[in-house]
Design a protein around this motif. Structure first.
Motif, short mmCIF file in Angstrom:
data_model
loop_
_atom_site.label_atom_id
_atom_site.label_comp_id
_atom_site.label_asym_id
_atom_site.label_seq_id
_atom_site.Cartn_x
_atom_site.Cartn_y
_atom_site.Cartn_z
N VAL A 262 0.87 -1.18 0.00
CA VAL A 262 0.00 0.00 0.00
C VAL A 262 0.90 1.23 0.00
N VAL A 263 0.90 1.95 -1.09
CA VAL A 263 1.75 3.13 -1.23
C VAL A 263 1.04 4.34 -0.62
N PRO A 264 1.67 5.04 0.32
CA PRO A 264 1.04 6.23 0.90
C PRO A 264 0.70 7.26 -0.16
N LYS A 265 -0.40 7.96 0.03
CA LYS A 265 -0.79 8.98 -0.95
C LYS A 265 0.23 10.11 -0.94
N PRO A 266 0.75 10.48 -2.08
CA PRO A 266 1.83 11.49 -2.13
C PRO A 266 1.41 12.86 -1.62
N GLU A 267 0.10 13.16 -1.68
CA GLU A 267 -0.33 14.50 -1.24
C GLU A 267 -0.33 14.65 0.28
N LEU A 268 -0.26 13.52 1.01
CA LEU A 268 -0.27 13.59 2.47
C LEU A 268 1.15 13.65 3.01
N LYS A 269 1.83 14.75 2.73
CA LYS A 269 3.23 14.88 3.11
C LYS A 269 3.39 15.23 4.59
N ASN B 6 -10.03 15.30 4.47
CA ASN B 6 -10.66 14.20 3.73
C ASN B 6 -12.05 13.87 4.27
N ILE B 7 -12.42 14.47 5.39
CA ILE B 7 -13.70 14.18 6.04
C ILE B 7 -14.71 15.24 5.62
N PRO B 8 -15.91 14.87 5.22
CA PRO B 8 -16.92 15.88 4.88
C PRO B 8 -17.15 16.83 6.05
N GLY B 9 -16.97 18.11 5.80
CA GLY B 9 -17.13 19.11 6.85
C GLY B 9 -15.93 19.26 7.75
N GLY B 10 -14.87 18.50 7.50
CA GLY B 10 -13.69 18.55 8.36
C GLY B 10 -12.81 19.74 8.04
N SER B 11 -12.33 20.40 9.09
CA SER B 11 -11.45 21.55 8.93
C SER B 11 -10.81 21.85 10.27
N ALA B 12 -9.84 22.75 10.26
CA ALA B 12 -9.19 23.15 11.51
C ALA B 12 -10.19 23.82 12.44
N SER B 13 -11.08 24.64 11.91
CA SER B 13 -12.08 25.30 12.75
C SER B 13 -13.07 24.29 13.33
N ALA B 14 -13.42 23.26 12.54
CA ALA B 14 -14.33 22.23 13.04
C ALA B 14 -13.69 21.46 14.20
N LEU B 15 -12.40 21.18 14.09
CA LEU B 15 -11.69 20.49 15.16
C LEU B 15 -11.62 21.37 16.41
N LYS B 16 -11.33 22.65 16.23
CA LYS B 16 -11.26 23.56 17.37
C LYS B 16 -12.60 23.66 18.06
N HIS B 17 -13.66 23.75 17.29
CA HIS B 17 -15.01 23.81 17.87
C HIS B 17 -15.33 22.52 18.62
#
Length: 640
Positions: free
Chosen positions: A390-397, A420-431
């Motif tokens: 399973v090759v890691p996705k190159p965009e996930l550096k 990658n999660i619908p609605g996921g973001s830094a602000s969603a995590l902070k909330h």
């Protein structure tokens, strides 16, 4: 005008066509007028009805005393106790069913859950003489013999100091097959080889073939959180010993199915003479370790064939055979883009490539081959193992070890994979984190034991980002974060934050022994899964997993409150409802606020002693969504 019918010779009258035009026109005009009249009546009535509907909705929203939906009702049920031979019943890894499955690659040790008609509807009893577990941190070094009354390991491994029986207790001196001088000295050497274990770079680990989890227990004080993994086999209750000690562990085996973890998650994987045939079957077992190991992560091996030059005599083999095995292992690891990182005495460390440059150089006909795009790397619930890389996705550096913030800063940083999660973001995590800090603070008011040494093993049965675990990170406990195999795949985010967890389907039993958790927490699980999973069996499974006098903290829709209370009585749980953390008199009305909640401790150690004489925690019940700006407040009467 007359004409003669050609068939019977009779004469008939033929009407004049010009005479038909007038009545036909009148008829059309009459019908059109009548249709307009009916349309006007219908539209007027429709508007009147719509106005009434709007008024009714507004009335429902504005009245907090009228529930939006009728709660689920079920008949009362009383569950008997199972027979004594079910005291350590693990439904999906039951030795009684092993003979039904093949022995090839230890298939019989994998999950094989009973069909619906064979499910047990009884309460798993504790063993005779069961006592409340010794509290952390003393539990790391000792446990009550009667709680895990199995002496096989003590007899078979007596020369290796896994554990020893002293009076009414098992003692855990920290020995192991490959660390006879104690696990502390063993980990000290490992830290010298991997400096990242000291500075917070390495945070999550998995120990395959964990024994009684002494390695994972030692790492807790060093800031490394380990999932100890072992099957239910002839070693008898390895995982049960680990959990009784207060060390994270789960039942599992690398056989024909993927482990229930996402790809690129663990910072370190460890095997100490775990006897897994790494180079057999096309290297399929090591390929699975490669899948779950983070780019830049470390694989640590001690035991055959490492240090074969000095150890081969004790392994019932020849030095030539061990040399050959070691060379095969080296070649296999290189083909997976591992490189030798460090080696000393009995410990060898390899590091997984931190970027994709190595994978890009692999030949198309390389063996094992690279997996094609049809295989989802995070699919890990009853997903067959495949002999490919399973090759890691190159965009996930930024998910590689070394690119992530070090622990504990890592806990608060928004992981790259949250996008990658619908609605996921830094602000969603902070909330989410802010919300769970408030909730955890309120939980501790309702359950004073939370945050003390009384509660050690905790499971969040349907987490999103691991917010509850993050909110209690400084308490003397650990949290197993469970993400439903049917929910959004948020488990990679949990691991990127430096927490641990697993995939699971709550229509089935969890991969653990009975009486292994002090607190079960769930938030909206029945709302999300009741269309698939029968509530009765989920609550029975919770009862099996909970220790006597443990707690179930359930935050759920009011639709399910009466049904939960009814089943809880049959489980012999004590119940009560409390208000949520929000103050109804001060807070602006919101359609998702101001519910009551209910907390449920588990069954008592004996059939006659019910756990009801002490202050208990709460089972939480939020309301169903309603339209508009209204608030629904359910009754706060006692559920018992």
């Amino acid at each position: 005008m007359k004409y003669k019918d050609g068939k019977d010779g009779k004469y008939q009258v033929q009407p004049d066509k010009s005479f038909k035009i007038v009545p036909a026109t009148i008829l059309v005009l009459v019908l059109l007028g009548f249709s307009f009249y009916l349309g006007g009546v219908f539209c007027s009535e429709k508007n009147r009805l719509e106005g009434k509907i709007v008024q009714d909705v507004s009335k429902t929203v504005s009245s907090p005393k009228e529930p939006a939906v009728n709660p689920l009702q079920i008949k009362s049920v009383a569950f008997p106790e199972c027979s004594a031979d079910y005291q350590d019943y693990t439904p999906c890894t039951d030795p009684r069913r092993w003979r039904k499955y093949g022995s090839h690659r230890l298939t019989f040790l994998e999950r094989h859950c009973p069909p619906m008609l064979e499910r047990k509807q009884c309460l798993v009893p504790p063993p005779d003489g069961y006592k409340p577990p010794i509290r952390w941190p003393k539990s790391r070094d000792q446990c009550w013999y009667r709680n895990v009354p199995y002496n096989w390991i003590n007899k078979q491994k007596s020369n290796q100091n896994w554990l020893r029986k002293e009076g009414e207790k098992f003692m855990f001196p920290g020995g192991g097959t490959m660390f006879p001088r104690g696990v502390g000295a063993y980990v000290d050497l490992m830290q010298d080889l991997i400096p990242g274990m000291k500075d917070g770079t390495v945070r999550t680990a998995i120990d395959t073939g964990c024994g009684v989890a002494s390695w994972g227990g030692d790492l807790l004080d060093r800031g490394v959180l380990t999932v100890s993994l072992a099957p239910r086999d002839n070693h008898e209750a390895q995982v049960q010993f680990a959990l009784e000690r207060g060390i994270p562990a789960i039942l599992g085996v690398i056989s024909t199915q993927r482990l229930p973890f996402p790809s690129n998650s663990f910072d370190m994987a460890h095997c100490s003479r775990c006897l897994i045939p790494w180079t057999e079957f096309g290297g399929i077992y090591l390929l699975e370790v490669h899948r779950i190991l983070r780019p830049g992560g470390f694989w640590v091996l001690s035991g055959p064939p490492v240090n074969y030059e000095n150890r081969w005599r004790g392994w019932n083999t020849t030095v030539e055979e061990q040399k050959s095995d070691y060379e095969k292992l080296q070649d296999l690891l290189i083909s997976m883009c591992f490189k030798m990182y460090a080696k000393k005495d009995d410990i060898a460390v390899w590091q997984k490539s931190s970027d994709n440059s190595c994978y890009n150089k692999l030949a198309e006909d390389a063996y094992p081959p690279k997996c094609d795009d049809s295989l989802e790397p995070d699919s890990a619930w009853y997903t067959p193992l495949r002999p490919c890389v399973v090759v890691p996705k190159p965009e996930l550096k930024k998910s590689a070890l070394g690119s992530l913030p070090k622990w504990p800063e890592r806990l608060q940083a928004a992981p790259e994979r949250i996008s990658n999660i619908p609605g996921g973001s830094a602000s969603a995590l902070k909330h989410d984190d802010s919300k769970w800090k408030v909730r955890a603070k309120h939980y501790k008011k309702l359950l004073p034991a939370l945050g003390t040494d009384e509660i050690r093993n905790v499971m969040d049965m349907n987490t999103v980002y691991g917010g509850f675990a993050a909110a209690v990170i400084n308490d003397p406990l650990w949290v197993m974060n469970v993400v439903s195999s049917y929910a959004a795949n948020t488990l990679p985010v949990v691991y990127d934050r430096g927490l641990i967890g697993t995939y699971h389907d709550w229509c089935e039993a969890f991969s653990t022994y009975p009486r292994t958790y002090d607190l079960l927490h769930l938030d909206g699980l029945f709302t999300a899964e009741s269309h698939r999973c029968e509530m009765k069996y989920v609550l029975l499974e919770m009862d099996r997993v909970l220790r006597p006098k443990g707690y179930a903290l359930i935050r759920e829709s009011s639709y399910f409150v009466d049904a939960i209370a009814s089943i809880a009585k049959g489980l012999r749980w004590s119940c009560r409802k409390e208000d949520t953390e929000f103050d109804a008199t001060k807070e602006k009305p919101s359609p998702f606020r101001i519910p009551p909640h209910l907390i449920i401790p588990s069954q008592t150690p004996t059939k006659k002693l019910f756990f009801c004489g002490r202050e208990i925690a709460t089972l939480w019940i939020p309301p169903p969504p309603v339209l508009g700006d209204g608030v629904y407040t359910a009754s706060s009467s006692d559920c018992t």
